[in-house]
Design a protein around this motif. Sequence first.
Motif, mmCIF file in Angstrom:
data_model
loop_
_atom_site.group_PDB
_atom_site.id
_atom_site.type_symbol
_atom_site.label_atom_id
_atom_site.label_comp_id
_atom_site.label_asym_id
_atom_site.label_seq_id
_atom_site.Cartn_x
_atom_site.Cartn_y
_atom_site.Cartn_z
ATOM 1 N N GLU A 117 4.253 31.600 21.698
ATOM 2 C CA GLU A 117 5.271 30.593 22.015
ATOM 3 C C GLU A 117 6.669 31.192 21.897
ATOM 4 O O GLU A 117 7.515 30.983 22.767
ATOM 5 C CB GLU A 117 5.141 29.394 21.079
ATOM 6 C CG GLU A 117 3.958 28.501 21.345
ATOM 7 C CD GLU A 117 3.863 27.369 20.331
ATOM 8 O OE1 GLU A 117 4.888 27.039 19.695
ATOM 9 O OE2 GLU A 117 2.758 26.824 20.171
ATOM 10 N N LEU A 118 6.893 31.930 20.830
ATOM 11 C CA LEU A 118 8.192 32.561 20.619
ATOM 12 C C LEU A 118 8.489 33.582 21.708
ATOM 13 O O LEU A 118 9.610 33.650 22.223
ATOM 14 C CB LEU A 118 8.235 33.216 19.240
ATOM 15 C CG LEU A 118 9.558 33.856 18.825
ATOM 16 C CD1 LEU A 118 10.646 32.795 18.772
ATOM 17 C CD2 LEU A 118 9.406 34.523 17.471
ATOM 18 N N GLU B 149 -0.780 33.907 15.868
ATOM 19 C CA GLU B 149 -0.756 34.437 17.233
ATOM 20 C C GLU B 149 -0.234 33.406 18.225
ATOM 21 O O GLU B 149 0.528 33.743 19.129
ATOM 22 C CB GLU B 149 -2.150 34.904 17.648
ATOM 23 C CG GLU B 149 -2.572 36.196 17.000
ATOM 24 C CD GLU B 149 -3.957 36.642 17.422
ATOM 25 O OE1 GLU B 149 -4.495 36.077 18.395
ATOM 26 O OE2 GLU B 149 -4.496 37.545 16.770
ATOM 27 N N SER B 150 -0.615 32.149 18.056
ATOM 28 C CA SER B 150 -0.118 31.115 18.982
ATOM 29 C C SER B 150 1.389 30.928 18.806
ATOM 30 O O SER B 150 2.112 30.781 19.787
ATOM 31 C CB SER B 150 -0.857 29.804 18.779
ATOM 32 O OG SER B 150 -0.545 29.238 17.528
ATOM 33 N N LEU C 174 -17.481 33.420 3.450
ATOM 34 C CA LEU C 174 -17.392 32.870 4.798
ATOM 35 C C LEU C 174 -16.227 31.885 4.919
ATOM 36 O O LEU C 174 -15.519 31.860 5.933
ATOM 37 C CB LEU C 174 -18.707 32.193 5.189
ATOM 38 C CG LEU C 174 -19.892 33.132 5.431
ATOM 39 C CD1 LEU C 174 -21.148 32.324 5.714
ATOM 40 C CD2 LEU C 174 -19.586 34.073 6.587
ATOM 41 N N MET C 175 -16.023 31.076 3.876
ATOM 42 C CA MET C 175 -14.892 30.144 3.897
ATOM 43 C C MET C 175 -13.570 30.905 3.916
ATOM 44 O O MET C 175 -12.641 30.556 4.639
ATOM 45 C CB MET C 175 -14.953 29.199 2.686
ATOM 46 C CG MET C 175 -16.032 28.154 2.814
ATOM 47 S SD MET C 175 -16.193 26.934 1.463
ATOM 48 C CE MET C 175 -14.944 27.287 0.307
ATOM 49 N N LEU C 176 -13.491 31.976 3.147
ATOM 50 C CA LEU C 176 -12.285 32.799 3.118
ATOM 51 C C LEU C 176 -12.043 33.440 4.481
ATOM 52 O O LEU C 176 -10.910 33.459 4.981
ATOM 53 C CB LEU C 176 -12.398 33.874 2.035
ATOM 54 C CG LEU C 176 -11.199 34.817 1.901
ATOM 55 C CD1 LEU C 176 -9.958 34.030 1.505
ATOM 56 C CD2 LEU C 176 -11.496 35.895 0.871
ATOM 57 N N GLN C 177 -13.090 33.963 5.115
ATOM 58 C CA GLN C 177 -12.938 34.554 6.446
ATOM 59 C C GLN C 177 -12.483 33.510 7.461
ATOM 60 O O GLN C 177 -11.661 33.787 8.327
ATOM 61 C CB GLN C 177 -14.258 35.190 6.898
ATOM 62 C CG GLN C 177 -14.585 36.489 6.202
ATOM 63 C CD GLN C 177 -15.933 37.049 6.650
ATOM 64 O OE1 GLN C 177 -16.763 36.336 7.203
ATOM 65 N NE2 GLN C 177 -16.139 38.338 6.387
ATOM 66 N N GLU C 178 -13.033 32.292 7.353
ATOM 67 C CA GLU C 178 -12.648 31.222 8.263
ATOM 68 C C GLU C 178 -11.166 30.872 8.095
ATOM 69 O O GLU C 178 -10.432 30.710 9.077
ATOM 70 C CB GLU C 178 -13.509 29.984 8.018
ATOM 71 C CG GLU C 178 -13.196 28.854 8.979
ATOM 72 C CD GLU C 178 -14.063 27.636 8.721
ATOM 73 O OE1 GLU C 178 -13.721 26.579 9.253
ATOM 74 O OE2 GLU C 178 -15.061 27.740 7.975
ATOM 75 N N VAL C 179 -10.710 30.813 6.860
ATOM 76 C CA VAL C 179 -9.297 30.515 6.600
ATOM 77 C C VAL C 179 -8.412 31.629 7.150
ATOM 78 O O VAL C 179 -7.371 31.371 7.768
ATOM 79 C CB VAL C 179 -9.064 30.300 5.088
ATOM 80 C CG1 VAL C 179 -7.582 30.255 4.768
ATOM 81 C CG2 VAL C 179 -9.752 29.034 4.616
ATOM 82 N N ILE C 180 -8.820 32.860 6.942
ATOM 83 C CA ILE C 180 -8.050 34.000 7.456
ATOM 84 C C ILE C 180 -7.972 33.950 8.974
ATOM 85 O O ILE C 180 -6.904 34.160 9.567
ATOM 86 C CB ILE C 180 -8.662 35.334 6.971
ATOM 87 C CG1 ILE C 180 -8.434 35.509 5.473
ATOM 88 C CG2 ILE C 180 -8.070 36.516 7.732
ATOM 89 C CD1 ILE C 180 -9.156 36.689 4.863
ATOM 90 N N LEU C 181 -9.082 33.660 9.645
ATOM 91 C CA LEU C 181 -9.076 33.567 11.109
ATOM 92 C C LEU C 181 -8.194 32.424 11.600
ATOM 93 O O LEU C 181 -7.500 32.559 12.611
ATOM 94 C CB LEU C 181 -10.506 33.407 11.628
ATOM 95 C CG LEU C 181 -11.389 34.648 11.517
ATOM 96 C CD1 LEU C 181 -12.819 34.320 11.951
ATOM 97 C CD2 LEU C 181 -10.830 35.780 12.358
#
Length: 89
Positions: A36-37, A31-32, A17-24
Amino acid sequence: MSLSLDPDHNASKKDILMLQEVILQVQLTTESQYHELKHEISDVRSDLHKEIAGVRTEMANLSRQFRITFGGLITTIMSVFFVNWYFHQ
C-alpha cells in the motif's frame, strides 16, 4: 502467554504451530502495508512529475515572453538612436 512465562511448561507442537501462524499473520499484514505504501509513493511521484512538467511549461512561456519583450525594447531603443543620429547630422 501465561504458559510461556511458566518455567515448568514445555512447548508442544500446538504451541509452535500457533507461534508460526502468528508470525505468518504479522508478515502478511506487514507486506500488505508495504505494498500500500509503495503504491501511494508511486502515486505521489507521478503527481510530482506532472507538477514539475507544468512548472517547466510556465517557465518556458515566461522565458519566451521575456525574450520577446527584451527584443522589442532593444529594437525601440536602437530605432530611436538611429533616427536621432540621422536628424542630428
